[in-house]
Scaffold this motif. Structure first.
Motif, mmCIF file in Angstrom:
data_model
loop_
_atom_site.group_PDB
_atom_site.id
_atom_site.type_symbol
_atom_site.label_atom_id
_atom_site.label_comp_id
_atom_site.label_asym_id
_atom_site.label_seq_id
_atom_site.Cartn_x
_atom_site.Cartn_y
_atom_site.Cartn_z
ATOM 1 N N ARG A 1 0.668 -1.159 -0.097
ATOM 2 C CA ARG A 1 -0.084 0.060 0.065
ATOM 3 C C ARG A 1 0.750 1.346 0.092
ATOM 4 N N GLU A 2 1.890 1.235 0.695
ATOM 5 C CA GLU A 2 2.710 2.515 0.620
ATOM 6 C C GLU A 2 3.381 2.728 -0.759
ATOM 7 N N ASP B 1 1.016 4.567 -5.229
ATOM 8 C CA ASP B 1 0.853 5.754 -5.323
ATOM 9 C C ASP B 1 0.302 6.115 -6.817
ATOM 10 N N SER C 1 -5.252 -0.547 -8.134
ATOM 11 C CA SER C 1 -5.732 -0.872 -7.001
ATOM 12 C C SER C 1 -6.038 -2.342 -6.978
ATOM 13 N N VAL D 1 -6.739 -2.618 -0.682
ATOM 14 C CA VAL D 1 -6.635 -1.464 -0.723
ATOM 15 C C VAL D 1 -7.891 -0.617 -1.259
ATOM 16 N N GLN E 1 -9.258 1.234 1.899
ATOM 17 C CA GLN E 1 -8.302 1.967 2.692
ATOM 18 C C GLN E 1 -8.470 3.357 2.452
ATOM 19 N N GLY E 2 -8.334 3.971 3.848
ATOM 20 C CA GLY E 2 -8.085 5.749 3.777
ATOM 21 C C GLY E 2 -9.657 6.333 3.745
ATOM 22 N N ASN E 3 -9.564 7.599 3.745
ATOM 23 C CA ASN E 3 -10.721 8.425 3.648
ATOM 24 C C ASN E 3 -10.847 9.184 2.436
ATOM 25 N N THR E 4 -10.209 8.677 1.365
ATOM 26 C CA THR E 4 -10.638 9.610 -0.143
ATOM 27 C C THR E 4 -12.275 9.049 -0.193
ATOM 28 N N ALA F 1 -12.410 5.411 -1.618
ATOM 29 C CA ALA F 1 -12.468 4.502 -0.687
ATOM 30 C C ALA F 1 -13.852 4.460 0.217
ATOM 31 N N LYS F 2 -14.453 5.516 0.329
ATOM 32 C CA LYS F 2 -15.785 5.974 1.243
ATOM 33 C C LYS F 2 -16.977 5.040 0.265
#
Length: 514
Positions: free
Chosen positions: A14-15, A18, A29, A33, A36-39, A42-43
């Protein structure tokens, strides 16, 4: 082990994910992932999981997820339902009013060019279980990572165009049942129903198509029975000379385009099939699922349309409400209210016909760029639905001209696509063993795509030389069919693209070694 192999083994990177191109590898993707995250993507993916909407887009399907339990039955019924539809009936019905063909020549063209058109569809369907990749992603092995973006754009336009054409036919049927329902309302009804099914993805689309062909088939049998009982069939004579040849070739191009139109997303509907499934079974399941409804509905359409020549009420109904009016003329007088019910069922068959288009258009959009791949599949499904609604409503009153010109153009680019893909597969890849599916997202290990784009340009040149459109008749096409020409655009497009690709790819491979 290269980075893409780590992805396939579900090792967290995941790191590194990008979206940048590093060492010739573009990381897309993966399952770990999705959420993952608050993008905002992702939501949306978390929201999709909550409602059991398919989250996977163009990512490769791992072997342990290729578990379509119905096997080849799902493959066959998918195409059976998608083509047991009123739009297929409409294609056959064009033979007389648009191309001025008789009955026998119409039937022969439908038989021969459907077989020719669906062979590539059946063949490309066998790629899905082997590689777990969508058709446009598979096309990277033919056109290269960047060259395929041109093909994806054309496929998006094709999906949207088919959705418009199909929806207009269904809306005409609804209008024929109740003239108080305007065309735009019928378009909205069919588009919303299609969106609901396509929204949830692969499993729901297959589940819907598994059963939806049955009521449509029953209604078409009723149409056949009522028409036969009416005794209004007219055995229109076959024409002769160059005009007849031109008309047959132009109609044949439309038939080819309709059947072969599925080739650019064939593998989308087999990529969840087990890797151990027989390719032969997948091929024949697809072939049979296509050939039966195409021949049945198109031959029925050509047969019923013959009556419009000598039956005023048929001709008037067709002039007023298009294909919907023609079917209404067959069913209403003898069946009354039940005939109206039959038309409603046929109108809803458009949903099964449209689902593959609206599901696949989202996958083609994701192929365009890393940014579009990050947008969840179902978002593109919604946007595509809005787009074709906006086109179908004003196009409602110009169906025949839209359909004829649209299908001929589709035949051109699909012939080029198939020429390049099949030449690469058989000549350069030498079969399935020549692929390394793990590199599907590694631009520097895929073909450069220069040869494919060059061949595409030569294919376009061949199409222009042989086309016969209202707005242009090619120098070769004008010598085929008299005053109005005859369309051999897709035949020349295929030949020009295949030959030029072989020459260009030979040089390209010697230089790039990939």
């Amino acid at each position: 082990m290269v980075r893409s192999q780590l992805v396939e083994d579900n090792i967290s990177i995941r790191e590194k994910n990008d979206g940048n191109l590093k060492d010739g590898i573009l990381i897309e993707s993966t399952d770990d992932v999705f959420e993952q995250g608050n993008t905002w993507p992702a939501k949306l993916q978390r929201l999709a999981r909550k409602f059991k909407i398919e989250q996977r887009g163009i990512e490769r399907v791992p072997e342990n997820e290729r578990t379509d339990i119905n096997g080849v039955i799902n493959v066959g019924t998918m195409w059976l339902a998608a083509n047991m539809a009123v739009s297929s009936f409409a294609i056959g019905a064009l033979a007389t009013p648009v191309f001025f063909l008789g009955f026998v020549d119409s039937i022969l063209a439908i038989l021969c060019f459907n077989i020719l058109g669906i062979l590539p569809v059946a063949f490309f369907s066998t790629f899905g279980p082997v590689f777990g990749l969508r058709q446009m992603v598979l096309s990277r092995f033919f056109f290269g990572y960047y060259g395929v973006k041109i093909i994806a754009v054309l496929n998006i336009l094709t999906c949207i165009g088919w959705a418009c054409v199909n929806t207009i036919v269904g809306a005409q049927l609804i209008n024929a049942v109740n003239t108080n329902v305007p065309g735009f309302a019928g378009v909205l009804i069919i588009a919303v129903a299609t969106f609901i099914v396509s929204l949830f993805g692969y499993k729901v689309v297959h589940a819907y198509e598994f059963w939806s062909w049955i009521p449509s088939f029953i209604i078409f049998l009723i149409v056949l029975g009522e028409f036969a009982h009416s005794g209004k069939f007219s055995n229109l004579p076959m024409g002769v000379g160059s005009s007849e040849a031109g008309s047959v070739l132009s109609f044949a191009a439309s038939i080819f385009a309709y059947g072969s139109g599925w080739a650019s997303y064939s593998a989308d509907y087999t990529c969840y099939q087990p890797v151990t499934i027989s390719r032969t079974k997948v091929f024949f399941s697809t072939f049979c699922g296509l050939i039966f409804p195409l021949l049945f509905t198109q031959m029925l359409g050509a047969t019923v349309m013959t009556a419009s020549i000598n039956t005023p009420e048929y001709a008037e109904s067709y002039a007023t409400s298009g294909i919907g009016g023609l079917l209404a003329a067959v069913l209403f007088p003898p069946l009354g209210k039940f005939g109206q019910f039959c038309l409603v069922i046929l109108a809803l068959s458009t949903v099964a016909n449209n689902c593959p288009n609206i599901y696949s258009v989202s996958l083609s959009t994701q192929v365009l760029a890393h940014q579009t791949a990050r947008v969840p599949r179902f978002v593109w499904t919604l946007l595509a639905t809005c787009c074709y609604i906006a086109i179908a409503i004003p196009g409602y009153s110009h169906f025949e001209s839209v359909l004829e010109n649209f299908m001929l153009i589709i035949a051109y680019w699909l012939a080029i696509y198939e020429a390049v893909s099949l030449t690469e597969h058989f000549v350069f890849k030498k079969g399935f063993g020549g692929y390394t599916p793990e590199i599907y997202n590694q631009p520097l290990r895929l073909p450069p795509g220069i040869a494919a784009i060059g061949a595409f340009c030569f294919g376009v040149f061949g199409a222009v030389m042989g086309m016969s459109q209202v707005w242009f008749i090619g120098p070769i096409g004008k010598h085929i069919g008299g005053v109005y020409g005859g369309d051999i655009g897709f035949e020349l497009a295929f030949a020009f693209a295949a030959i030029s690709y072989f020459l260009f790819r030979t040089l390209e491979y010697k230089h790039f070694k990939r």
